[in-house]
Design an enzyme around this catalytic site. Structure first.
Site, PDB file in Angstrom:
ATOM      1  N   HIS A 269       0.839  -1.202   0.000  1.00  9.16           N
ATOM      2  CA  HIS A 269       0.000   0.000   0.000  1.00  9.16           C
ATOM      3  C   HIS A 269       0.869   1.245   0.000  1.00  9.16           C
ATOM      4  CE1 HIS A 269       1.170  -0.169   4.226  1.00  9.16           C
ATOM      5  NE2 HIS A 269       0.782   1.079   4.353  1.00  9.16           N
TER       6      HIS A 269
ATOM      7  N   HIS B 238       7.892  24.766  22.008  1.00  6.96           N
ATOM      8  CA  HIS B 238       8.425  24.454  20.678  1.00  6.96           C
ATOM      9  C   HIS B 238       7.981  25.558  19.726  1.00  6.96           C
ATOM     10  CE1 HIS B 238       9.477  20.536  22.264  1.00  6.96           C
ATOM     11  NE2 HIS B 238       8.318  20.600  22.897  1.00  6.96           N
TER      12      HIS B 238
ATOM     13  N   GLU C 251       8.380  12.429  21.739  1.00  6.93           N
ATOM     14  CA  GLU C 251       7.864  13.727  21.292  1.00  6.93           C
ATOM     15  C   GLU C 251       8.003  13.752  19.777  1.00  6.93           C
ATOM     16  OE1 GLU C 251      10.156  16.860  23.060  1.00  6.93           O
ATOM     17  OE2 GLU C 251       9.851  16.152  25.104  1.00  6.93           O
TER      18      GLU C 251
HETATM   19 MN    MN Z   1       7.699  19.504  24.575  1.00  7.87          MN
END
Ligand code: MN
Length: 412
Positions: A126, A313, A371
């Site tokens: 796929h 961030h 993260e």
């Molecule tokens: Mn963070």
């Protein structure tokens, strides 16, 4: 009623309950919620009591919802989810479940899929309308793909290995012995659904027989197997264990050769890029894993009592996956709004771009989480770094603290 009165009120109320209720409370104390979980809120008495129905199991999973810290305030969106509350699509050969923006609206930039393949179980040939970043949680898996020059890529991965397939690059995965694999996959849009990938069997099944015969220069009668494929594609199915990898690599590359692209990366073999007294971080992005141009990752280990320090961030939302341990995170949504949630293995957290947060280990074992960012680089800014690199007079006038207050050991 001051705080001491409230405590006394709570105790009187507790002692006033029947002995049967006390026994029940003691028996359930490990799981019960309300008893044994300190109310960190401003009101420990009548105002915080709950007289109606409660799902105590859910409450014990997320005590910071029931009894938020008094610093929480305002109308903040939910940023907690979990694969453990997602529907499992179970087929012969394995299963999958997903958390995307449909169930978890805050997660606009990334969607996650958790998949299990048995030994021999195949996630069929796929490709996706989004880039795929994968992580082997346990076991062993074989990936196959071709690059955009048509060259073959085949690799066996094990726990803590990563992979990345750009949008539209065709691939498959198979569980290997002894017990298949468990994997996490994330995709670089929250709208992604694994139910809507382009599956080879599905497409063939929905192509007119004479066209497919013409496409391959085959007789229509030779295509019976294709039109016996299940409506909607196979997705996951039980296969036979594959050949030795050298054999599959040789036969798949017989016509165009092997791809020179590394679609995989060994996170397990990597040294931490950052180390403090309580935290170790490995960082994998396009600087170290060049094919991964749209997903940047950090693997974070926090010791008991430790903290992934206050930070933000600047460039992308953060999608978290909790691998081990227990955590608490408060996200500051600006304008006086903050909310706290608790996380355990299998849970997902989400922090919008630029919003301040920390992650605290609230358990007795190492906390381990990922993260993930829709970005080519990992980037964060430390609150402490900012203070330590600002004019001392400015910090003192603005915050009433000395610039030297955060010492080196606070960066834990
Ligand atoms: Mn963070």
């Amino acid at each position: 009623m001051d705080a001491r009165d409230q405590l006394a009120y709570g105790r009187r109320k507790f002692l006033g309950t029947s002995s049967a209720a006390l026994v029940t409370a003691a028996t359930l104390s490990k799981h019960a919620w309300g008893q044994g979980i300190p109310n960190r809120g401003a009101d420990n008495g009548r105002s915080a009591s709950s007289a109606g129905p409660e799902n105590h199991l859910l409450g014990s999973v997320n005590p910071s919802n029931f009894s938020p810290p008094p610093t929480d305030h305002g109308d903040a969106p939910n940023f907690w989810s979990s694969f453990s509350t997602a529907h499992r699509r179970i087929l012969e050969g394995g299963w999958s479940r997903q958390v995307n923006a449909e169930d978890f609206p805050i997660a606009r930039e990334i969607a996650g899929v958790n998949m299990r393949l048995t030994a021999g179980g195949i996630r069929e040939l796929h490709w996706n309308g989004a880039a795929e970043w994968g992580f082997v949680l346990s076991g062993n898996a074989r990936l196959t793909a071709i690059d955009l020059d048509g060259k073959s890529y085949i690799k066996d991965l094990t726990a803590n290995d990563l992979w990345y397939f750009p949008t539209g690059v065709p691939h498959s995965m198979q569980g290997l012995g002894p017990d298949g694999c468990a994997v996490l996959m994330v995709f670089d849009t929250g709208a992604f659904s694994d139910a809507n990938t382009t599956q080879m069997s599905d497409w063939l099944r929905h192509t007119p027989r004479d066209v497919l015969a013409k496409n391959w220069g085959a007789s229509q009668a030779a295509l019976d197997a294709v039109y016996a494929l299940p409506e909607g594609g196979r997705y996951i199915f039980q296969g036979a264990s594959p050949n030795p990898i050298e054999q599959d690599q040789r036969t798949a590359a017989a016509s165009k050769g092997r791809s020179s692209i590394a679609f995989h990366f060994s996170l397990g073999a990597m040294a931490p890029a950052r180390k403090t007294a309580s935290t170790e971080m490995k960082i994998v992005d396009a600087r170290t894993f060049p094919v991964s141009t749209s997903i940047a990752a950090a693997h974070v280990v926090v010791k008991p009592g430790g903290l992934r320090e206050m930070h933000w961030h600047p460039h992308a939302d953060e999608w978290q996956y909790y691998l081990q341990g227990k955590a608490r995170m408060t996200v500051f949504f600006n304008a006086g709004t903050a909310r706290t949630a608790d996380f355990a293995a299998g849970d997902i957290g989400y922090v919008p771009k630029t919003y301040g947060h920390y992650v605290e280990n609230t358990g007795s074992t190492d906390l381990i989480f990922l993260e993930l960012f829709r970005a080519d680089r990992f980037q964060d800014v430390s609150l402490t770094d900012w203070i330590e690199n600002s004019p001392p007079d400015l910090v003192r006038q603005n915050l009433g603290i000395s610039r030297e207050m955060p010492d080196a050991t606070s960066k834990k």
